[in-house]
Write a protein that holds these residues in place. Structure first.
Motif, short mmCIF file in Angstrom:
data_model
loop_
_atom_site.label_atom_id
_atom_site.label_comp_id
_atom_site.label_asym_id
_atom_site.label_seq_id
_atom_site.Cartn_x
_atom_site.Cartn_y
_atom_site.Cartn_z
N LEU A 56 0.56 -1.23 -0.11
CA LEU A 56 0.32 -0.25 -0.08
C LEU A 56 0.90 1.41 0.29
O LEU A 56 2.12 0.93 0.37
N GLY A 57 0.30 2.33 -0.54
CA GLY A 57 1.08 3.20 -0.10
C GLY A 57 2.50 3.60 -1.70
O GLY A 57 2.61 4.69 -1.75
N GLN A 58 1.70 2.72 -2.53
CA GLN A 58 3.15 2.43 -3.92
C GLN A 58 1.57 2.82 -4.92
O GLN A 58 2.45 3.18 -6.33
N GLY A 59 0.55 3.28 -5.10
CA GLY A 59 -0.07 3.71 -6.65
C GLY A 59 -1.12 4.80 -5.71
O GLY A 59 -0.60 5.48 -5.52
N CYS A 60 -2.01 4.87 -7.73
CA CYS A 60 -2.49 5.52 -6.60
C CYS A 60 -3.40 5.41 -5.53
O CYS A 60 -4.25 4.56 -5.42
N SER A 61 -4.33 7.16 -4.99
CA SER A 61 -5.66 6.67 -4.19
C SER A 61 -6.46 5.87 -4.09
O SER A 61 -6.84 5.09 -3.15
N GLU A 62 -7.13 6.49 -5.23
CA GLU A 62 -8.16 4.89 -5.77
C GLU A 62 -7.76 3.69 -5.71
O GLU A 62 -8.70 2.89 -4.45
N ARG A 63 -6.54 3.37 -6.45
CA ARG A 63 -5.96 1.78 -6.10
C ARG A 63 -5.57 1.40 -4.88
O ARG A 63 -5.84 0.46 -4.02
N ASP A 64 -5.02 1.85 -4.02
CA ASP A 64 -4.69 1.93 -2.70
C ASP A 64 -6.33 2.15 -2.07
O ASP A 64 -6.06 1.27 -0.75
N ALA A 65 -7.31 2.77 -1.78
CA ALA A 65 -8.67 2.94 -1.24
C ALA A 65 -9.03 1.32 -1.02
O ALA A 65 -9.81 0.71 -0.37
N VAL A 66 -9.33 1.13 -2.36
CA VAL A 66 -10.01 -0.10 -2.84
C VAL A 66 -9.26 -1.46 -2.03
O VAL A 66 -10.01 -2.56 -1.97
N ILE A 67 -7.52 -1.15 -2.11
CA ILE A 67 -7.17 -2.75 -1.98
C ILE A 67 -7.74 -2.05 -0.55
O ILE A 67 -7.77 -3.48 0.97
N ALA A 68 -7.53 -1.47 0.16
CA ALA A 68 -7.49 -1.29 2.18
C ALA A 68 -8.44 -1.71 2.48
O ALA A 68 -8.96 -2.42 3.83
N ASP A 69 -9.50 -1.24 1.34
CA ASP A 69 -11.46 -1.97 2.08
C ASP A 69 -11.49 -3.30 1.88
O ASP A 69 -12.08 -3.88 2.39
N LEU A 70 -10.72 -3.78 0.50
CA LEU A 70 -10.63 -5.62 0.67
C LEU A 70 -10.15 -6.18 1.79
O LEU A 70 -10.45 -7.19 2.66
N PHE A 71 -8.96 -5.69 2.50
CA PHE A 71 -8.13 -5.75 3.82
C PHE A 71 -9.08 -6.25 4.83
O PHE A 71 -9.24 -6.60 5.72
N ASP A 72 -10.69 -4.74 4.24
CA ASP A 72 -10.52 -4.81 5.67
C ASP A 72 -12.16 -4.93 5.78
O ASP A 72 -12.40 -5.78 6.74
N GLY A 73 -12.38 -5.54 5.17
CA GLY A 73 -14.11 -6.75 4.30
C GLY A 73 -13.10 -8.26 5.00
O GLY A 73 -13.84 -8.79 6.00
N VAL A 74 -12.05 -8.80 4.51
CA VAL A 74 -11.39 -9.77 5.24
C VAL A 74 -10.64 -9.95 6.25
O VAL A 74 -11.88 -11.17 7.53
N ASP A 75 -10.53 -8.96 7.40
CA ASP A 75 -10.54 -8.45 8.78
C ASP A 75 -11.57 -8.35 9.28
O ASP A 75 -12.03 -9.22 10.41
N ARG A 76 -12.43 -7.44 9.21
CA ARG A 76 -14.10 -8.01 9.50
C ARG A 76 -14.50 -8.37 9.61
O ARG A 76 -15.39 -8.62 10.93
N HIS A 77 -14.74 -9.24 8.94
CA HIS A 77 -15.89 -10.37 8.96
C HIS A 77 -14.94 -12.34 9.17
O HIS A 77 -15.48 -13.39 9.15
N ASP A 78 -13.10 -11.72 9.65
CA ASP A 78 -12.66 -12.96 9.81
C ASP A 78 -12.68 -14.19 9.10
O ASP A 78 -12.63 -14.89 9.09
N LEU A 79 -11.75 -13.52 7.99
CA LEU A 79 -12.46 -14.41 6.47
C LEU A 79 -10.61 -15.35 6.70
O LEU A 79 -10.48 -15.50 5.00
N TRP A 80 -9.81 -14.64 6.95
CA TRP A 80 -8.12 -15.33 6.89
C TRP A 80 -8.45 -16.50 6.59
O TRP A 80 -8.87 -17.34 7.54
N GLY A 81 -7.76 -16.86 5.60
CA GLY A 81 -8.07 -18.75 5.63
C GLY A 81 -8.19 -18.94 4.52
O GLY A 81 -8.90 -20.05 4.16
#
Length: 468
Positions: free
Chosen positions: A65-90
């Motif tokens: 994160l922080g290496q691309g444009c702001s929209e890309r970073d925001a979308v990737i961060a949102d995906l990580f947030d979704g996985v983390d928030r719903h305990d979907l790791w694995g």
């Protein structure tokens, strides 16, 4: 290239607890309109999905994160947030890098009991859908845009509402658990490889470009006289069934001298020509495009815009005033390529019409509002529309209304279906036309229903005696 399933599982092993499960695969650029976070939420909302399959999202390439444009970073961060928030790791894989070979391997893995998903808010075509289908992967995709043509053609898969998480989860579950899923997927794979053959597309494209380079041939000729004008919508009226489309083309080849074949569509002139060519439908004498705001007449090897009709409907029309009157509302404009000089296109349903009417009235803007397909709204000049364009053509040909036969299946066909006595509804017509009276409702779908309706109106009907 044939993908390597074992290699795909090895690639995903660092993310997933159980790599033996089938996968729900999504491949898209990391931008908001691809709607990838909703896919994570849909997966999280359904225990059956989590038990039956892993979720694999290929969202571009990143070094962190922080290496691309702001929209890309925001979308990737949102995906990580979704996985983390719903305990979907694995259960979810979000690979950081991939190669072309990796994509081929993932398609092969998804073909083994999995599904490919494109949940975008709008998808103009859907190249990854074609790639996945040709690899034998069943599809779940947005109902907005190209997938609404692709999936019915393949005969298997699910179209979903991209704004409804439950619709997305239901579509994924239905395809993953479909009876005879493997047989249906193989059949769809054969159709995808035959219909979307790149060599055939290249040949067709070359033919179109050669026609453009040649330009119109010869001088304007006198209007040919016909007994009838047949005006048909394209999508799901003439298209939808290959056998019906073929029968229609053969019939028009025999009867073409008696019928002035016209298509009346919400699509642009270019899109109308593309779809007609894809379905091997005859070239019309006239294309009424963009919901009755443009009339294009066949001229040599191409089509020419009718300037007289354009001048007529342009009176009291200003597209910028229409858009300005809608500022501050919740309505969303369709993509720029769906906007035309005499048409402003929105996403919305018939329930949105009163608020739009009020805004236009408040701004003193004169316009017609045409809802259709329970998801689209077109705003057009008051003097435009499919019926108006057809009447303009019949006047030019010295034809009367009783020589016109019209056929359509959705709300943007309502004005021509209600204004001409010889109107045909194929059996697949949408419920938004249920209130129509005095139309012939065929028991046959798509183009077969059109032919049935033409035959009905050409057959003399018995006269009823008084009291019957």
């Amino acid at each position: 290239e044939q993908g390597d399933v074992a290699r795909a599982r090895q690639m995903l092993g660092v993310f997933l607890r159980d790599v033996s499960k089938p996968i729900i695969l999504a491949i898209a650029r990391p931008i908001r309109k691809k709607n990838l976070r909703r896919l994570v939420d849909a997966y999280a909302s359904d225990r059956t999905l989590q038990e039956r399959a892993n979720l694999v999202v290929i969202a571009g390439l990143r070094d962190g994160l922080g290496q691309g444009c702001s929209e890309r970073d925001a979308v990737i961060a949102d995906l990580f947030d979704g996985v983390d928030r719903h305990d979907l790791w694995g259960r979810v894989a979000l690979p950081r890098q991939h190669s072309a070979r990796d994509i081929s391997d993932l398609y092969a893995l998804a073909a083994e009991g999995g599904v490919f998903c494109n949940p975008a808010f709008h998808e103009p075509f859907g190249l990854t859908l074609i790639e996945a289908a040709q690899a034998g992967v069943p599809l779940v995709a947005t109902q907005s845009g190209g997938p609404s043509d692709i999936l019915p053609e393949l005969g298997f898969g699910a179209l979903i509402n991209p704004y409804d998480t439950a619709s997305l989860a239901r579509g994924l579950r239905d395809v993953l658990t479909a009876p005879e899923r493997e047989l249906a997927a193989r059949r769809a794979q054969r159709i995808a490889r035959q219909t979307y053959d790149w060599t055939a597309w290249a040949i067709r494209t070359q033919a179109v470009m050669e026609g453009v380079m040649r330009g119109p041939q010869g001088q304007t000729v006198a209007v040919q006289q016909h007994d009838h004008l047949l005006a048909c919508d394209i999508d799901n009226t003439l298209t939808g069934c290959r056998n019906g489309a073929r029968a229609f083309a053969q019939w028009l080849g025999r009867e073409g001298e008696r019928f002035a074949f016209t298509v009346a569509t919400g699509r642009s002139i270019a899109e109308a020509q593309r779809v007609l060519a894809e379905w091997d439908l005859p070239t019309p004498d006239t294309i009424i495009s963009s919901t009755g705001t443009e009339i294009w007449r066949r001229s040599g090897s191409g089509f020419t815009l009718c300037e007289e009709y354009a001048t007529l409907i342009a009176q009291d029309w200003e597209a910028s005033a229409v858009r300005a009157s809608l500022d501050g509302t919740d309505v969303r404009l369709q993509p720029v390529y769906d906007q035309r000089r005499w048409k402003v296109s929105l996403f919305g349903t018939i329930s949105d019409v009163p608020a739009i009417e009020a805004r236009l009235h408040q701004a003193g803007v004169l316009a017609r509002i045409i809802p259709s397909h329970e998801k689209f709204i077109d705003i057009i000049p008051v003097q435009a529309g499919k019926a108006a364009a057809i009447r303009f053509e019949t006047a030019r040909r010295d034809m009367t209304d009783d020589s016109v036969i019209v056929a359509g299946d959705s709300g943007n066909d309502l004005d021509m279906l209600s204004r001409f006595d010889n109107a045909v509804l194929p059996a697949n017509a949408l419920a938004e036309l249920d209130g129509l009276a005095s139309v012939y409702r065929s028991s046959l779908k798509h183009a077969a229903g059109v032919l049935d309706g033409v035959q009905y109106y050409r057959t003399p009907q018995p006269m009823l005696m008084a009291g019957e």
